[in-house]
Motif scaffolding. Structure first.
Motif, short mmCIF file in Angstrom:
data_model
loop_
_atom_site.label_atom_id
_atom_site.label_comp_id
_atom_site.label_asym_id
_atom_site.label_seq_id
_atom_site.Cartn_x
_atom_site.Cartn_y
_atom_site.Cartn_z
N LEU A 148 3.47 23.35 129.85
CA LEU A 148 4.55 23.15 128.89
C LEU A 148 4.22 22.07 127.86
O LEU A 148 4.34 22.28 126.66
CB LEU A 148 5.84 22.80 129.63
N TYR A 149 3.79 20.88 128.35
CA TYR A 149 3.58 19.80 127.38
C TYR A 149 2.21 19.82 126.71
O TYR A 149 2.04 19.24 125.63
CB TYR A 149 3.85 18.42 128.01
N GLY A 150 1.22 20.50 127.31
CA GLY A 150 -0.10 20.57 126.69
C GLY A 150 -0.06 21.22 125.31
O GLY A 150 -0.49 20.61 124.32
N PRO A 151 0.45 22.46 125.19
CA PRO A 151 0.55 23.09 123.87
C PRO A 151 1.48 22.34 122.93
O PRO A 151 1.24 22.29 121.72
CB PRO A 151 1.11 24.48 124.19
N LEU A 152 2.54 21.73 123.46
CA LEU A 152 3.49 20.99 122.63
C LEU A 152 2.80 19.83 121.91
O LEU A 152 2.94 19.66 120.69
CB LEU A 152 4.64 20.48 123.51
N ALA A 164 2.03 16.98 117.69
CA ALA A 164 1.76 15.54 117.53
C ALA A 164 0.73 15.11 118.57
O ALA A 164 1.06 14.71 119.67
CB ALA A 164 3.06 14.73 117.69
N ARG A 165 -0.54 15.17 118.18
CA ARG A 165 -1.59 14.85 119.15
C ARG A 165 -1.63 13.37 119.50
O ARG A 165 -2.20 12.99 120.52
CB ARG A 165 -2.95 15.30 118.58
N GLU A 166 -1.04 12.52 118.65
CA GLU A 166 -0.99 11.10 118.98
C GLU A 166 -0.02 10.81 120.11
O GLU A 166 0.04 9.69 120.62
CB GLU A 166 -0.64 10.26 117.75
N ALA A 167 0.76 11.82 120.53
CA ALA A 167 1.67 11.65 121.66
C ALA A 167 0.94 11.72 123.00
O ALA A 167 1.51 11.41 124.03
CB ALA A 167 2.78 12.71 121.63
N ARG A 168 -0.32 12.12 122.98
CA ARG A 168 -1.11 12.14 124.21
C ARG A 168 -1.45 10.71 124.62
O ARG A 168 -1.66 9.83 123.79
CB ARG A 168 -2.39 12.95 123.97
N GLY A 169 -1.52 10.47 125.93
CA GLY A 169 -1.93 9.15 126.41
C GLY A 169 -0.75 8.21 126.59
O GLY A 169 0.40 8.64 126.72
N HIS A 170 -1.05 6.91 126.57
CA HIS A 170 0.02 5.96 126.91
C HIS A 170 0.77 5.39 125.73
O HIS A 170 1.69 4.60 125.91
CB HIS A 170 -0.51 4.85 127.84
N TRP A 181 -14.60 18.70 130.70
CA TRP A 181 -13.76 19.75 130.13
C TRP A 181 -14.45 20.41 128.94
O TRP A 181 -14.89 19.75 128.01
CB TRP A 181 -12.41 19.18 129.71
N ARG A 182 -14.48 21.74 128.93
CA ARG A 182 -15.09 22.50 127.85
C ARG A 182 -14.12 23.53 127.26
O ARG A 182 -14.50 24.27 126.35
CB ARG A 182 -16.34 23.24 128.36
N GLY A 183 -12.92 23.58 127.74
CA GLY A 183 -11.96 24.57 127.26
C GLY A 183 -11.09 24.02 126.15
O GLY A 183 -11.29 22.91 125.65
N PRO A 184 -10.08 24.78 125.73
CA PRO A 184 -9.15 24.32 124.69
C PRO A 184 -8.32 23.12 125.18
O PRO A 184 -7.93 23.07 126.35
CB PRO A 184 -8.26 25.54 124.43
N GLU A 185 -8.05 22.19 124.28
CA GLU A 185 -7.36 20.97 124.66
C GLU A 185 -5.94 21.23 125.18
O GLU A 185 -5.46 20.52 126.05
CB GLU A 185 -7.31 19.99 123.48
N TRP A 186 -5.27 22.23 124.65
CA TRP A 186 -3.89 22.48 125.07
C TRP A 186 -3.80 22.92 126.53
O TRP A 186 -2.77 22.76 127.18
CB TRP A 186 -3.23 23.54 124.18
#
Length: 550
Positions: free
Chosen positions: A95-99, A104-110, A284-289
């Motif tokens: 759910l949250y990976g594609p989101l 907003a990729r800057e939402a990844r991490g802390h 990891w070699r797949g899509p980031e989402w």
């Protein structure tokens, strides 16, 4: 509608009319009003965010907080037994990976490093959608078993609110940065029910400086957020702590020793966090989402072995502070939290590292206290006292924010007697951290991207100083040709861990830096195929400083 200068935001004419009111003609009056509004928004955001986490945790596990339940099945799916915890991180990741990847990729991490970077390098500008995406992604991650904290996300949520309102009101960069700090302070204050801690966190970590005007506005925002949080959630600390007292003077050398050890543990926590992230990047070699869902299988196996790592883990922390665990299990919980938190961040999860550092400190301090009790039962003092000192000291060792560490533990206990031993442990932990590491758990993420937010203080080259780069630079993994079309430039950001790309000409010479949010703004205005990084122009894709020096 009127276009906002330098921010690519459309301002309603009604908003422009409001800002022309005589009250808002005074910059200080406007700041006071905005700091109150941001504090209220951050306070409400913290409340809603906590409700989201509790609701999603109940949806995934059948309990409002699963960490303190032990290895019990979800009452809604009893046929899965305790194996359901292997599935919850996978479902949440789907759910949250594609989101995060899409909006907003800057939402990844802390989260906190991104806010620090926005203040230090991007004029405090944070995209408005970050608040919504961060809230949803972090609530899903924590509710689905991610072993991270809610403090980092609420800092980013509050900061995005402050930045958006400041840009909407056409404020200059200095005031945008100030209101970003107001949002961060309000989020911390409402989350911990600790207004002083919110203020010092914002000043010490986000603004990284002290000014009278800034301090006053941040206090207003923090107090407002606390009032709203207390009005809705009650005037209770997030954690019930035992009474603190020092029985013998011999305890002070023990607190000092604990501070030294905690400083080393804080640094180790930071190093392991990023080492695991590097390992996940390599594997990891797949899509980031899809990464959070696939990596969620590993996290689920960790939760199967140690369910106390599920989510933030405040019930487990409280039980440890109360002296409810044996030494071996406390050390297992310490190692387990470092591994589970690092894995959550490494697979692309969204959540904070503030609470995990407090958790690790409590486990270390409680284990230290149990050992002291065994060796010297009459003079050692209570286990809870050492756990409290460990909490503040490990956080100080990891984040190097000693004032925040002291203040938050003081607010949680409400006892002045904690100050002297806590100051001793925290300052020694901070000193040890300085001796063995040049970075913190927050700045290390930026340094790994080649961004030193302290560069302006000593004149080192940074993203805003391309003129100091060597005359010829070979194309780097984080570089893009100046003739690349904007759509390709935007796609290039998906393959790098950063908010900047180096722009190079045909001969590999650096001509500037392009920022992700500026490329996205250009895409909304231009033909994405025919417009190149070069044709986009310095005023669109490359910061003015780069255009001048390039």
């Amino acid at each position: 509608m009127q276009r906002l200068h330098n921010a690519n935001v459309l301002i309603p004419s009604s908003m422009t009319a409001v800002t022309r009111h005589p009250f808002f003609r005074s910059p200080r009056s406007m700041l006071v009003a905005l700091s109150l509004v941001i504090g209220a928004g951050a306070g409400l955001g913290a409340v809603v965010f906590r409700w989201m986490i509790e609701g999603l945790t109940h949806l995934f596990t059948g309990f409002a907080d699963y960490a303190g339940q032990g290895s019990v099945p979800n009452p809604e799916v009893p046929w899965l037994g305790r194996w359901f915890v292997v599935l919850t991180p996978v479902v949440a990741g789907l759910l949250y990976g594609p989101l995060v990847h899409r909006f907003a990729r800057e939402a990844r991490g802390h989260g906190v490093p991104e806010v620090m970077l926005a203040v230090a390098r991007n004029g405090g500008r944070i995209r408005p959608q970050v608040a919504v995406v961060k809230a949803l992604a972090s609530a899903l991650c924590i509710g689905g078993g991610g072993s991270v904290g809610r403090e980092g996300p609420i800092v980013q949520i509050g900061s995005a609110l402050g930045s958006s309102l400041a840009q909407l009101c056409r404020l200059d960069e200095r005031r945008i940065k100030l209101l970003v700090a107001c949002g961060a302070a309000g989020g911390i204050a409402a989350t911990f029910n600790a207004p002083l801690a919110g203020v010092f966190f914002a000043m010490e970590i986000i603004l990284r400086g002290w000014e009278a005007e800034s301090f006053g506005m941040v206090v207003l925002s923090s107090v407002t957020a606390s009032v709203i949080g207390r009005g809705i959630l009650g005037d209770n600390p997030f954690l019930t702590l035992p009474a603190f007292h020092v029985d013998h003077l011999v305890q002070y050398p023990l607190f000092a020793l604990l501070g030294v050890v905690a400083g080393l543990v804080g640094v180790a926590f930071s190093r392991i966090l990023y080492a695991v992230e590097d390992a996940c990047d390599w594997a990891w070699r797949g899509p980031e989402w899809l990464r959070p869902a696939v990596g969620g299988v590993l996290l689920g196996l960790v939760l199967l072995v140690m369910p106390q790592m599920y989510g933030v883990g405040y019930p487990v922390l409280g039980h440890a502070v109360a002296g409810g665990y044996a030494i071996a299990f406390l050390l297992a919980l310490l190692v387990g939290k470092i591994v589970a938190c690092s894995l959550t961040i490494g697979i692309g999860g969204s959540g904070g590292v503030f609470a995990p550092s407090l958790f690790c400190g409590a486990m270390l301090g409680a284990a230290f206290g149990e050992i002291v009790q065994t060796v010297a039962p009459s003079a050692g003092g209570s286990v809870g006292a050492y756990a409290l000192i460990g909490m503040g000291a490990v956080f100080a060792g990891a984040a190097r924010a000693p004032i925040t560490a002291v203040v938050i533990l003081f607010e949680l206990t409400g006892e002045y007697s904690i100050i002297l031993p806590l100051m001793l442990g925290v300052v020694l932990a901070t000193g040890v951290s300085h001796l063995v590491s040049r970075d913190t758990v927050y700045t290390r993420k930026l340094l790994r991207r080649g961004i030193d937010i302290d560069a302006e203080a000593d004149g080192r080259a940074g993203p805003d100083r391309p003129g100091r780069l060597a005359a010829t630079i070979a194309p780097l993994p984080g570089s893009v040709p100046d003739r690349r079309d904007l759509r390709s430039v935007a796609d290039r950001f998906a393959g790098v861990d950063g908010a900047h790309l180096l722009v190079v000409d045909a001969e590999g010479r650096a001509v500037g830096w392009v920022r992700e949010h500026e490329v996205e703004a250009a895409l909304r205005r231009e033909d994405a195929v025919s417009t190149t990084a070069s044709r986009a122009g310095a005023e669109r894709a490359v910061p003015p400083a780069c255009a001048a020096n390039g």
